[in-house]
Design a protein around this motif. Structure first.
Motif, PDB file in Angstrom:
ATOM      1  N   LEU A  57       8.339  -3.577  -0.802  1.00  0.00           N
ATOM      2  CA  LEU A  57       8.284  -2.583  -1.865  1.00  0.00           C
ATOM      3  C   LEU A  57       9.643  -1.932  -2.123  1.00  0.00           C
ATOM      4  O   LEU A  57       9.791  -1.108  -2.995  1.00  0.00           O
ATOM      5  CB  LEU A  57       7.247  -1.516  -1.524  1.00  0.00           C
ATOM      6  CG  LEU A  57       5.835  -2.101  -1.370  1.00  0.00           C
ATOM      7  CD1 LEU A  57       4.865  -1.031  -0.924  1.00  0.00           C
ATOM      8  CD2 LEU A  57       5.380  -2.728  -2.665  1.00  0.00           C
TER       9      LEU A  57
ATOM     10  N   GLY B  73       7.115  -6.116  -6.086  1.00  0.00           N
ATOM     11  CA  GLY B  73       6.126  -5.058  -5.941  1.00  0.00           C
ATOM     12  C   GLY B  73       5.251  -4.855  -7.145  1.00  0.00           C
ATOM     13  O   GLY B  73       4.475  -3.894  -7.199  1.00  0.00           O
TER      14      GLY B  73
ATOM     15  N   LYS C  27       3.706  -1.501  -5.479  1.00  0.00           N
ATOM     16  CA  LYS C  27       4.736  -0.471  -5.367  1.00  0.00           C
ATOM     17  C   LYS C  27       4.229   0.909  -5.761  1.00  0.00           C
ATOM     18  O   LYS C  27       4.877   1.913  -5.460  1.00  0.00           O
ATOM     19  CB  LYS C  27       5.961  -0.848  -6.192  1.00  0.00           C
ATOM     20  CG  LYS C  27       5.749  -0.961  -7.685  1.00  0.00           C
ATOM     21  CD  LYS C  27       7.021  -1.466  -8.361  1.00  0.00           C
ATOM     22  CE  LYS C  27       6.847  -1.683  -9.861  1.00  0.00           C
ATOM     23  NZ  LYS C  27       8.065  -2.271 -10.473  1.00  0.00           N
TER      24      LYS C  27
END
Length: 533
Positions: free
Chosen positions: A4, A217, A268
């Protein structure tokens, strides 16, 4: 490297989403297991003795079935299998403030054993912040007809690092060891996918793992294929351009040439907690995707709408001839039944609703149940699910598939105990606020989350950790005190649930500090990992 928080320089070279094949093979790594308990002479003696008993049971079953492979011929045959003696479950340190790697715990659940209710082995991973999550097998009942297959490797995907660990559980079931590591770069280069979640073995001998995102992400619901012998990344299961917007869980039913997959959200955006605004922005899913099992094409996307927001665990009925199942929708607090229509396509209908409670002293004026895990008994009679915010586990008789009937409910912590800061102002179900749950002198932190049912359906095991980022946000006391594993006795005749007051595994007392225990697996297979053809 945290998926991420990718390096822009690295990903500019990788060219995310491409199907470029990497030339290098996944490396074998000899790993030394660090476990002081397992090396104690007394424990070694117990493990050797009980390991031989387990081996003898497996050999006896194999002798009764000439030429059969792993697992059982049918779900009803599985219900006659031996009682569980040990379970495996990943324990997580990410977001706890403890700078130690996640590990795979082996827990003794044999009441006749001197180490009953204890962690008897810990297998640490060699990296930090993996976030081990769900696991699966290299072979299961889908390979029952292939005598060359063995259920001896546990596949452990890492939700955050995108690393995949292959754990040898066959050499010594009580002391697993790392067999192989698939590095994130192999997954990125060969599939354009990241954030692996659910693992299922296939009848072909390959292993399939669903993904939640791409290496940047963003959401991307594709499927990673591993070779069942070498455990190298083969490539994608889905066709180019067919990946879903989001990914999470999946289940296949070959007799109907279908696979179903679900959606959580954008990796994310859910990484470090839940923001309701992200739901409004479309960062979370609400669809169940229908795939052609033969051609790998995505045929339909069933939009469950606001009531079906964040559909997580999906389960077909275990009978391989059935063409229906259930999916738990976290944010909506609903369970949907999906089914094949007379036209041959697929549809879904809401069959269970857990209404929000109006509260004060909480982050929002209404608290959803947040259904986070569901499972179905092997005889397809009972459905179980956990409400991670309200704190209860429910049992439904699903003999009438369209009209499930509540037959059992227990509270095991949660956000609304009667002595806590949250006050329930209005409850459509007219339930009183439950007292705090204390087992063996410990007040249960967190709330029931992951479930696993014994093969005979008489014991339901439960752990309390959902995902470290959300654990930290909703149950900070669990970060401090650690999660727990509990057992519920099940009435399989009339229905009903009762807490076993003598069973508790306290992960707050682990050698390196409190840990977050997640999904449970039995060495011989279970009702959430095995699929019948």
């Amino acid at each position: 490297m945290d998926i991420l928080e990718p390096s822009e320089r690295f990903f500019s070279r990788v060219q995310i989403g491409s199907q470029r094949s990497a030339k290098r093979a996944v490396r074998e790594r000899p790993i030394t297991t660090l476990n002081t308990q397992a090396t104690h002479p007394k424990t070694q003696k117990i493990n050797r003795k009980r390991g031989s008993l387990w081996t003898n049971k497996v050999c006896t079953m194999a002798a009764q079935c000439k030429g059969c492979g792993p697992g059982y011929k049918s779900p009803l045959d599985a219900m006659k299998g031996p009682r569980e003696e040990i379970v495996y479950l990943p324990c997580i340190y990410r977001n706890t403030g403890i700078q130690k790697p996640d590990y795979l715990a082996t827990v003794d659940v044999d009441p006749k054993s001197p180490t009953y209710c204890q962690v008897i082995h810990r297998l640490p991973m060699p990296n930090l912040n993996d976030e081990l999550h769900h696991s699966g097998w290299n072979a299961c009942s889908s390979c029952f007809g292939d005598s060359s297959k063995k259920r001896n490797r546990l596949i452990l995907p890492s939700l955050i690092s995108s690393r995949i660990y292959v754990v040898d559980t066959g050499t010594d079931p009580h002391a697993p060891r790392i067999h192989k590591i698939v590095e994130p770069t192999d997954v990125f280069w060969k599939t354009g996918l990241a954030n692996p979640h659910t693992t299922h073995c296939l009848g072909s001998g390959q292993i399939m793992i669903s993904s939640m995102g791409d290496p940047s992400g963003n959401g991307k619901g594709g499927f990673i294929l591993l070779d069942g012998e070498t455990f190298e990344v083969v490539g994608n299961w889905e066709l180019p351009g067919e990946a879903a917007p989001f990914g999470y869980d999946f289940w296949y039913q070959p007799q109907h040439n279908v696979m179903m997959s679900t959606e959580w959200g954008t990796p994310k955006f859910l990484a470090d907690g839940f923001n309701p605004e992200h739901v409004k922005e479309g960062r979370y899913g609400s669809m169940v995707h229908v795939w052609d099992w033969t051609t790998h094409k995505r045929l339909q996307s069933l939009d469950l709408g606001e009531e079906g927001a964040i559909p997580l665990e999906i389960r077909f009925l275990h009978d391989p001839a059935s063409s229906e199942g259930y999916v738990g929708c976290a944010l909506g607090g609903n369970v949907f039944r999906f089914y094949r229509t007379t036209k041959g396509d697929w549809a879904a209908e809401k069959v269970i609703q857990v209404p929000n409670k109006k509260v004060e002293g909480w982050a929002l004026p209404e608290m959803p149940g947040l259904i986070t895990d569901i499972l179905i008994s092997l005889d397809d009679r009972f459905l179980y699910f956990s409400n991670w915010l309200h704190g209860d586990i429910r049992q439904y008789d699903i003999t009438d598939r369209r009209h499930p009937r509540l037959t059992g409910q227990v509270f095991l912590g949660g956000s609304i105990p009667s002595d806590g800061p949250v006050k329930v102002l209005e409850d459509p179900e007219n339930q009183t606020q439950p007292p705090p749950r204390v087992i063996k002198g410990k007040r249960i932190p967190g709330s029931p989350q992951m479930l696993q049912l014994s093969l005979d359906g008489k014991r339901l095991y439960v752990t309390t950790s959902l995902y470290s980022g959300w654990d930290k946000q909703f149950y900070p006391e669990m970060i401090k005190d650690g999660s727990v594993m509990m057992q519920i006795d099940v009435d399989t005749t009339s229905g009903g649930l009762k807490v076993n007051e003598n069973f508790l595994v306290d992960f707050g007392k682990e050698p390196h500090g409190p840990a977050l225990a997640h999904e449970l697996r039995y060495p011989g297979g279970d009702c959430t990992s095995d699929i019948w053809l």
